[in-house]
Design a protein around this motif. Structure first.
Motif, mmCIF file in Angstrom:
data_model
loop_
_atom_site.group_PDB
_atom_site.id
_atom_site.type_symbol
_atom_site.label_atom_id
_atom_site.label_comp_id
_atom_site.label_asym_id
_atom_site.label_seq_id
_atom_site.Cartn_x
_atom_site.Cartn_y
_atom_site.Cartn_z
ATOM 1 N N SER A 341 0.823 -1.208 0.000
ATOM 2 C CA SER A 341 0.000 0.000 0.000
ATOM 3 C C SER A 341 0.857 1.259 0.000
ATOM 4 O O SER A 341 0.489 2.264 -0.626
ATOM 5 C CB SER A 341 -0.922 -0.004 1.219
ATOM 6 O OG SER A 341 -0.173 -0.125 2.416
ATOM 7 N N LEU A 395 -9.403 3.766 0.754
ATOM 8 C CA LEU A 395 -9.549 2.330 0.514
ATOM 9 C C LEU A 395 -10.951 2.004 0.004
ATOM 10 O O LEU A 395 -11.118 1.166 -0.887
ATOM 11 C CB LEU A 395 -9.251 1.552 1.797
ATOM 12 C CG LEU A 395 -9.416 0.032 1.726
ATOM 13 C CD1 LEU A 395 -8.493 -0.571 0.675
ATOM 14 C CD2 LEU A 395 -9.157 -0.598 3.095
ATOM 15 N N THR A 398 -11.150 2.450 -3.678
ATOM 16 C CA THR A 398 -10.125 1.766 -4.473
ATOM 17 C C THR A 398 -10.642 0.414 -4.943
ATOM 18 O O THR A 398 -11.307 -0.293 -4.195
ATOM 19 C CB THR A 398 -8.843 1.587 -3.633
ATOM 20 O OG1 THR A 398 -8.354 2.876 -3.240
ATOM 21 C CG2 THR A 398 -7.763 0.875 -4.430
ATOM 22 N N VAL A 699 -3.111 -6.198 1.045
ATOM 23 C CA VAL A 699 -2.929 -4.764 0.816
ATOM 24 C C VAL A 699 -3.865 -3.964 1.717
ATOM 25 O O VAL A 699 -3.476 -2.953 2.315
ATOM 26 C CB VAL A 699 -3.156 -4.412 -0.664
ATOM 27 C CG1 VAL A 699 -3.020 -2.903 -0.880
ATOM 28 C CG2 VAL A 699 -2.158 -5.159 -1.542
ATOM 29 N N TRP A 703 -3.266 -0.865 4.713
ATOM 30 C CA TRP A 703 -3.623 0.348 3.978
ATOM 31 C C TRP A 703 -3.326 1.624 4.768
ATOM 32 O O TRP A 703 -3.265 2.710 4.186
ATOM 33 C CB TRP A 703 -5.095 0.295 3.579
ATOM 34 C CG TRP A 703 -5.459 1.283 2.522
ATOM 35 C CD1 TRP A 703 -6.095 2.476 2.694
ATOM 36 C CD2 TRP A 703 -5.195 1.182 1.114
ATOM 37 N NE1 TRP A 703 -6.255 3.119 1.496
ATOM 38 C CE2 TRP A 703 -5.712 2.347 0.502
ATOM 39 C CE3 TRP A 703 -4.581 0.222 0.317
ATOM 40 C CZ2 TRP A 703 -5.618 2.561 -0.867
ATOM 41 C CZ3 TRP A 703 -4.492 0.440 -1.049
ATOM 42 C CH2 TRP A 703 -5.008 1.595 -1.625
ATOM 43 N N PHE A 706 -0.815 3.927 3.192
ATOM 44 C CA PHE A 706 -1.026 4.460 1.847
ATOM 45 C C PHE A 706 -0.543 5.901 1.716
ATOM 46 O O PHE A 706 0.040 6.276 0.694
ATOM 47 C CB PHE A 706 -2.511 4.368 1.476
ATOM 48 C CG PHE A 706 -2.824 4.881 0.098
ATOM 49 C CD1 PHE A 706 -2.618 4.088 -1.009
ATOM 50 C CD2 PHE A 706 -3.322 6.168 -0.088
ATOM 51 C CE1 PHE A 706 -2.906 4.559 -2.279
ATOM 52 C CE2 PHE A 706 -3.610 6.647 -1.352
ATOM 53 C CZ PHE A 706 -3.404 5.838 -2.453
#
Length: 708
Positions: A341, A395, A398, A699, A703, A706
């Motif tokens: 991430s 997230l 995404t 992932v 996160w 990120f």
């Protein structure tokens, strides 16, 4: 066998300790490496995921243990003990060495009026010298004052016991490794208990009534049991470690050091790296401007050059790129960041500053060994709007998909690449009765030639500087081909040595399907070919794999020679052969909350067939702690000491000690004993771990990195 494992390595790899703040402290550990008083357990539990390492001595016995809080109510412990002046046929120079495993489960948590209640199995799969079971309750009377009482079986019922259910064998098992279910909660029962008082956050004083009479030690050694009353004192240091002193059984003084850490609370390594670039917002006019597409090819070329340069500053690599009027697709190689991430977040920031304004959709395809692992799609407008919001908001917006068939082709302009390093190495072996701790230290010259990202030649040359791994004189009485127990010969003759020299080819033959072919000197003892297929949907917690290997045993000097798949037992002179082909089918499942399970079924190196079950708990910072057990069609008698293969696994991220992001880690395997049954190849580039790091469950779990 030389193994990169052990308590010493864990101590060296850790730089932070789990806290011990009063009153929410890691509880005191007893002489068995469990939350307890002096020799008896209590019903306290450590904070979830606490890893406790203890080393203590009482009388002639030395005990070392590793204890892990597997879940909030479940604890597992591995213990290694050496009892001096012990008269037994298995003793070495008067010292009896013993390995044992414990489990304990909390039935009830403590409430206003209700005590905490724990049930435990002690030495439930060992020789039985410490075999016991117990039910114990602990109640906090006032802050700092706890009272404990319990009932014990086995060793914990050897003093003032009274009749219970059934009969119980007191035999010491020579081979060990078998669950002693016929003993559990059988035989006499005896009470035990005690009081612990902590006047402040540093000191704890303990008074204990023990139900263990130490019958085996009194019969076979110089131990004296003059009283059931034990007293102890713990002192906690600021970091959370603990020093304990005891006076036990009216006859002996004891001491113990306890070191605790918590992978769950250590945090994700990082923060020392350079801060990422900020998102560059677009104006409305820039977002609507499509004038550049009249020179699409030229714009794509210049944009790719600029993006590659920007990613290089982030220690990332552009493997492929495609530009369209409203979409940009980046094939991304990440060899720096442990959290995918974080790599994706930094790549997206770079793209926001370089892509033409009309490009709204960023498709980032993480690549492993030149193989596209997934497609992560982000909307540019979401990046602009949510940069200063929680990562979870991003997230939600995404999308994770299978990497498309038309993934941008790899840019091979900079290939082949040659990489090398010179670094220290160590080899480590434990639990040989003639020398429970053996260690080699040296230097390792490592090199890699990447002909393309998915065709890689790699190897290493090691030179020992100092060590005693070659000082092994005890011969294994193996009844199987000596596929692992000839490790002493390798240690004596291999210096310098080539542990591995392989050519790896990686691919993606079909959607959701990944492949690996490895040729050469696969591991320190075996050369040949290893082929693997992995089926892993990008959004699934489940995966299936298959591996087949063709191997031949390497010469003891660990250079280029081979010696065929026949071994001769130096004790009996019997020659045994084993097959060239072995392999497994594997099932993987991400249970959730960091727990993972793996089942391997197939043929092992010695030709035995069976299954291996592996359970691990993983943390977002890269730590992984687990256990495995292998049972094959080899009988416990033919397998020898230990009855079947089993052990503990510790994976420590390299970045934990540096603060710098890194994908490198060190996996340490502690086996109770190395035998020939249930032996697998030590392949170091299997697919599952790397591929799943780029799929949605993994992932999403990290996160939070990120925006870092």
């Amino acid at each position: 066998m030389a193994r990169r494992a052990g308590i010493a390595a864990l101590l060296a790899g850790a730089t932070a300790l789990a806290g011990a703040a009063y009153p929410e402290t890691v509880p005191s550990y007893n002489l068995y490496g469990l939350p307890g008083l002096v020799d008896m357990p209590d019903a306290n539990m450590s904070p979830d995921a606490t890893l406790g390492l203890t080393y203590g001595r009482m009388g002639t016995a030395n005990r070392g243990s590793v204890s892990f809080q597997i879940a909030p109510r479940l604890v597992g412990t591995f213990r290694y003990t050496g009892i001096g002046s012990f008269d037994h046929r298995a003793s070495v120079d008067g010292v009896y060495y013993d390995r044992s495993f414990d489990l304990r489960f909390q039935l009830l948590t403590e409430g206003t009026w209700r005590p905490s209640v724990v049930v435990g199995l002690q030495d439930f799969i060992g020789t039985g010298i410490y075999s016991a079971e117990y039910i114990v309750a602990t109640k906090t009377i006032t802050p700092g004052l706890q009272v404990t009482g319990g009932l014990g079986w086995g060793r914990m019922a050897s003093y003032n016991g009274f009749g219970g259910f059934g009969t119980r064998s007191e035999e010491i098992l020579d081979e060990g490794g078998k669950p002693t279910t016929d003993r559990w909660f059988r035989g006499d029962i005896a009470p035990f208990g005690g009081v612990a008082w902590s006047p402040d956050d540093r000191l704890t004083f303990k008074l204990e009534y023990s139900s263990d009479q130490y019958d085996l030690e009194r019969e076979n050694s110089t131990f004296e049991h003059n009283s059931p009353i034990n007293v102890g004192m713990d002192y906690r240091f600021k970091g959370g470690s603990q020093l304990s002193l005891y006076y036990a059984y009216g006859s002996t003084i004891g001491a113990q050091y306890t070191y605790t850490m918590n992978p769950k609370t250590l945090g994700v390594p990082g923060g020392v790296e350079t801060a990422p670039l900020p998102i560059k917002p677009r104006t409305g006019a820039e977002a609507r401007d499509l004038g550049w597409i009249s020179e699409l090819a030229a714009t794509e070329a210049t944009t790719q050059t600029r993006l590659a340069r920007s990613l290089k500053r982030e220690k990332l690599e552009l493997e492929g790129f495609r530009l369209e009027p409203h979409r940009a697709t980046l094939r991304l190689r990440n060899e720096t960041y442990g959290a995918t991430s974080q790599a994706v977040g930094r790549a997206a920031r770079s793209m926001s500053r370089i892509m033409p304004g009309s490009v709204e959709e960023f498709v980032i395809i993480p690549s492993e060994n030149g193989v596209p692992a997934s497609a992560i799609t982000l909307r540019r407008s979401d990046l602009e709007a949510l940069e200063n919001e929680a990562a979870t908001e991003m997230l939600v917006r995404t999308r994770f998909d299978e990497a498309p068939a038309d993934t941008p082709k790899m840019d091979l302009e900079d290939y082949p690449k040659f990489l090398w390093s010179l670094a220290p190495y160590y080899g480590y072996a434990t639990f040989d009765p003639d020398g429970p701790l053996r260690l080699d230290l040296g230097v390792s010259l490592r090199g890699t030639i990447e002909f393309t990202p998915n065709i890689v030649l790699s190897g290493s040359l090691n030179k020992k500087i100092v060590g005693n791994l070659d000082d092994v004189t005890r011969e294994s009485e193996s009844k199987l081909p000596r596929v692992r127990t000839d490790y002493a010969e390798y240690a004596r003759e291999a210096d310098p040595k080539i542990p591995r020299l392989t050519l790896g080819l990686y691919g993606k033959p079909a959607p959701q399907l990944y492949s690996r072919l490895t040729l050469g000197y696969l591991e320190p003892m075996y050369a040949g070919a290893s082929a693997e297929l992995l089926w892993k949907p990008v959004d699934s917690r489940f995966a299936l794999g298959a591996e087949i290997n063709y191997v031949e045993r390497r010469d003891f000097d660990m250079l280029f020679g081979l010696q065929g798949n026949e071994t001769t037992d130096p004790v009996t002179g019997i020659t045994r052969s084993f097959p060239h082909v072995n392999g497994h089918v594997s099932a993987y499942y991400d249970i959730g909350n960091g727990y993972n399970a793996q089942l391997d079924v197939g043929r092992y190196i010695a030709g035995d067939t069976g299954a291996t079950v592996t359970l691990t708990r993983e943390f977002a910072n890269g730590w992984r702690i687990g256990a495995f057990a292998t049972k094959t069609d080899i009988s416990a008698k033919d397998f020898g000491e230990g009855s079947f293969d089993k052990g503990l696994i510790f994976t420590i991220p390299v970045s934990i000690g540096t603060g710098q992001p890194s994908r490198n880690d060190s996996t340490l395997t502690i086996r109770s004993v190395q035998r020939d049954g249930g032996a697998k190849l030590a392949i170091d580039d299997r697919l599952y771990e790397r591929i799943r790091e780029n799929h949605e469950p993994d992932v999403a779990a990290s996160w939070g990195r990120f925006w870092r």
